[in-house]
Design a protein around this motif. Structure first.
Motif, PDB file in Angstrom:
ATOM      1  N   MET A  18       1.322   1.555  -9.782  1.00  0.00           N
ATOM      2  CA  MET A  18       0.482   1.480  -8.589  1.00  0.00           C
ATOM      3  C   MET A  18      -0.506   2.639  -8.542  1.00  0.00           C
ATOM      4  O   MET A  18      -0.124   3.811  -8.629  1.00  0.00           O
ATOM      5  N   LYS A  21      -2.530   2.385  -2.571  1.00  0.00           N
ATOM      6  CA  LYS A  21      -1.983   1.524  -1.530  1.00  0.00           C
ATOM      7  C   LYS A  21      -2.505   2.023  -0.195  1.00  0.00           C
ATOM      8  O   LYS A  21      -2.215   3.147   0.210  1.00  0.00           O
ATOM      9  N   SER A  26      -3.224  -3.129  -2.007  1.00  0.00           N
ATOM     10  CA  SER A  26      -2.846  -2.230  -3.103  1.00  0.00           C
ATOM     11  C   SER A  26      -3.439  -2.722  -4.422  1.00  0.00           C
ATOM     12  O   SER A  26      -3.783  -3.898  -4.569  1.00  0.00           O
ATOM     13  N   THR A 187       0.041   7.817  -7.493  1.00  0.00           N
ATOM     14  CA  THR A 187      -0.246   6.761  -6.520  1.00  0.00           C
ATOM     15  C   THR A 187      -0.793   7.365  -5.244  1.00  0.00           C
ATOM     16  O   THR A 187      -0.138   8.214  -4.621  1.00  0.00           O
ATOM     17  N   VAL A 189      -1.646   6.950  -1.384  1.00  0.00           N
ATOM     18  CA  VAL A 189      -1.265   6.135  -0.232  1.00  0.00           C
ATOM     19  C   VAL A 189      -2.083   6.601   0.970  1.00  0.00           C
ATOM     20  O   VAL A 189      -2.126   7.800   1.287  1.00  0.00           O
TER      21      VAL A 189
END
Length: 453
Positions: A18, A21, A26, A187, A189
């Protein structure tokens, strides 16, 4: 750009990991790289090094176009979609922005491209908050952020899997954190609108360590929730300095987190840091080793106006480029002790002169914030025929504090001339878009009698 090279490498090596997101949207590194290439192919008619305003509400779409414009060889201009149309049009005209991409992905030519200087190393054009007028455009080169990311890495034994920074991507901190995550293959977020409860619940189900980047007002909301997140290993804060109560709440709520407070700005990037509350009280931390400082017009206390230079700073306000060897005026009154710790005494335009004495509101605010009856505090100036100005203390809290109590509380730590002439309890503070108390707006409301003095 090294950023794009890294994203392509991550897409090939572990494409299913990933990358981003944000809320319910995402993308993996593989899908992100594919989207970048797809959007880049749609930009063929845009000239190399042309400036492209990203007037995009959807944060994930904004990141994709940001990277696609860079890959195409043009320069993304990251604007806040919430600005009034009139403000955007003024910005486009003043800086001769060549194109705009809106939320519907419509590409509109605004001004014909005129190449005046080489912008190959420019990552993007950012904008100041515009709280005191029209937002100012500035150049940000890639190398300055890469050096800043190296400083991030030095603060952590191991960089966490998740890099979290809520709020609009157009804000420099969220964009900085997003690019950081993508540059190192982690990743990112985010949240379009900050929701402390939802974010904490999302963090609880993450299976790896987390680094959070935010401002104190956000961190305060997180710390006041009864949700513990043992995965939170690093908490980075920039903007205002933590008060005592917030430090206590953070220590109780996020027991495993190393707390790092940065002082800096969108233009100057990092200037100093306070690692795990190791800096002296009232200091904003130790200067980074690659930051040079100059303090001019010092008063009798050694306080003067701060300028800095480093390889982490911006490349100048548009259209005038500068290099990292040029001094940048920060606009803060500051002092530095023998151990290279930096102390701030307030913004240049916030200083109050009472009877010929320099009074710095932040010094009063820091002391009053230690009072358990105070949630937030702000000191403003009021014109006076005899003394020039008077200091007025505004605060929020659960109970009323009278003048005598305030004077007795402050007199143990401040000089007599620093004691405000009035104390006013207000229902709430007003904030800027970056989460800081809007000092000028609070001053206006006070002068207009909003608080029924």
């Amino acid at each position: 750009m090294e950023l794009l090279t890294n994203i392509e490498h991550f897409a090939q090596e572990y494409g299913g990991f990933m990358a981003i997101k944000i809320d319910n949207q995402s993308l993996t590194y593989q899908s992100l790289n594919r989207k970048i290439n797809e959007k880049c192919s749609e930009l063929k008619h845009i000239e190399q090094q042309a400036t492209v305003a990203l007037n995009i509400e959807n944060p994930l779409k904004l990141v994709i176009y940001y990277l696609a414009v860079i890959q195409h060889g043009a320069v993304p201009c990251v604007i806040d979609y919430r600005w009034p149309k009139e403000t955007k049009n003024k910005i486009y005209k003043q800086y001769g922005i060549n194109y705009e991409i809106n939320n519907d992905e419509t590409i509109t030519q605004l001004h014909y491209y005129i190449m005046e200087q080489n912008l190959e190393d420019i990552l993007h054009i950012g904008f100041t908050s515009g709280t005191t007028g029209l937002p100012k455009a500035y150049f940000r080169n890639e190398q300055s952020w890469l050096v800043s990311y190296d400083q991030n890495d030095l603060m952590m034994k191991e960089v966490p899997t998740y890099i979290i920074s809520p709020g609009p991507i157009a804000h420099s901190l969220a964009l900085f954190a997003c690019v950081y995550a993508l540059y190192i293959g982690k990743t990112f977020v985010g949240q379009q609108q900050f929701d402390a409860t939802k974010l904490l619940k999302d963090m609880c189900v993450m299976k790896s360590d987390i680094a959070f980047f935010g401002v104190p007002t956000m961190i305060q909301q997180l710390a006041h929730q009864n949700i513990k997140v043992p995965q939170l290993s690093h908490l980075f804060s920039t903007g205002d300095k933590f008060n005592h109560n917030l430090r206590t709440s953070i220590a109780q709520q996020f027991e495993n987190a190393i707390v790092i407070e940065f002082f800096g700005s969108s233009e100057a990037s990092y200037i100093s840091y306070n690692y795990n509350n190791g800096a002296p009280n009232h200091s904003v931390g130790k200067l980074f080793p690659n930051v040079a400082t100059s303090i001019i017009d010092k008063d009798k206390r050694g306080i003067g106006l701060l300028s800095i230079k480093s390889n982490m700073t911006f490349s100048g306000y548009v259209p005038q480029r500068i290099n990292s060897n040029e001094w940048i005026a920060i606009g803060d009154y500051a002092s530095i002790d023998k151990d290279n710790y930096l102390y701030l005494h307030g913004r240049e335009h916030d200083r109050i002169i009472i009877g010929g004495e320099n009074v710095y509101p932040i010094e009063i605010e820091r002391v009053m914030a230690l009072n358990k009856a105070v949630d937030e505090v702000l000191v403003i100036g009021q014109k006076h025929y005899k003394f020039g100005e008077l200091a007025i203390l505004l605060y929020t809290g659960d109970r009323h504090i009278d003048y005598k109590e305030m004077r007795e509380f402050l007199s143990t730590k401040l000089s007599r001339y620093q004691i405000p002439s009035k104390i006013v309890k207000v229902p709430k503070m007003v904030y800027t878009s970056s989460g800081k108390i809007a000092r000028k707006e609070m001053q206006r409301q006070y002068e207009e009698g909003t608080f029924n003095i």
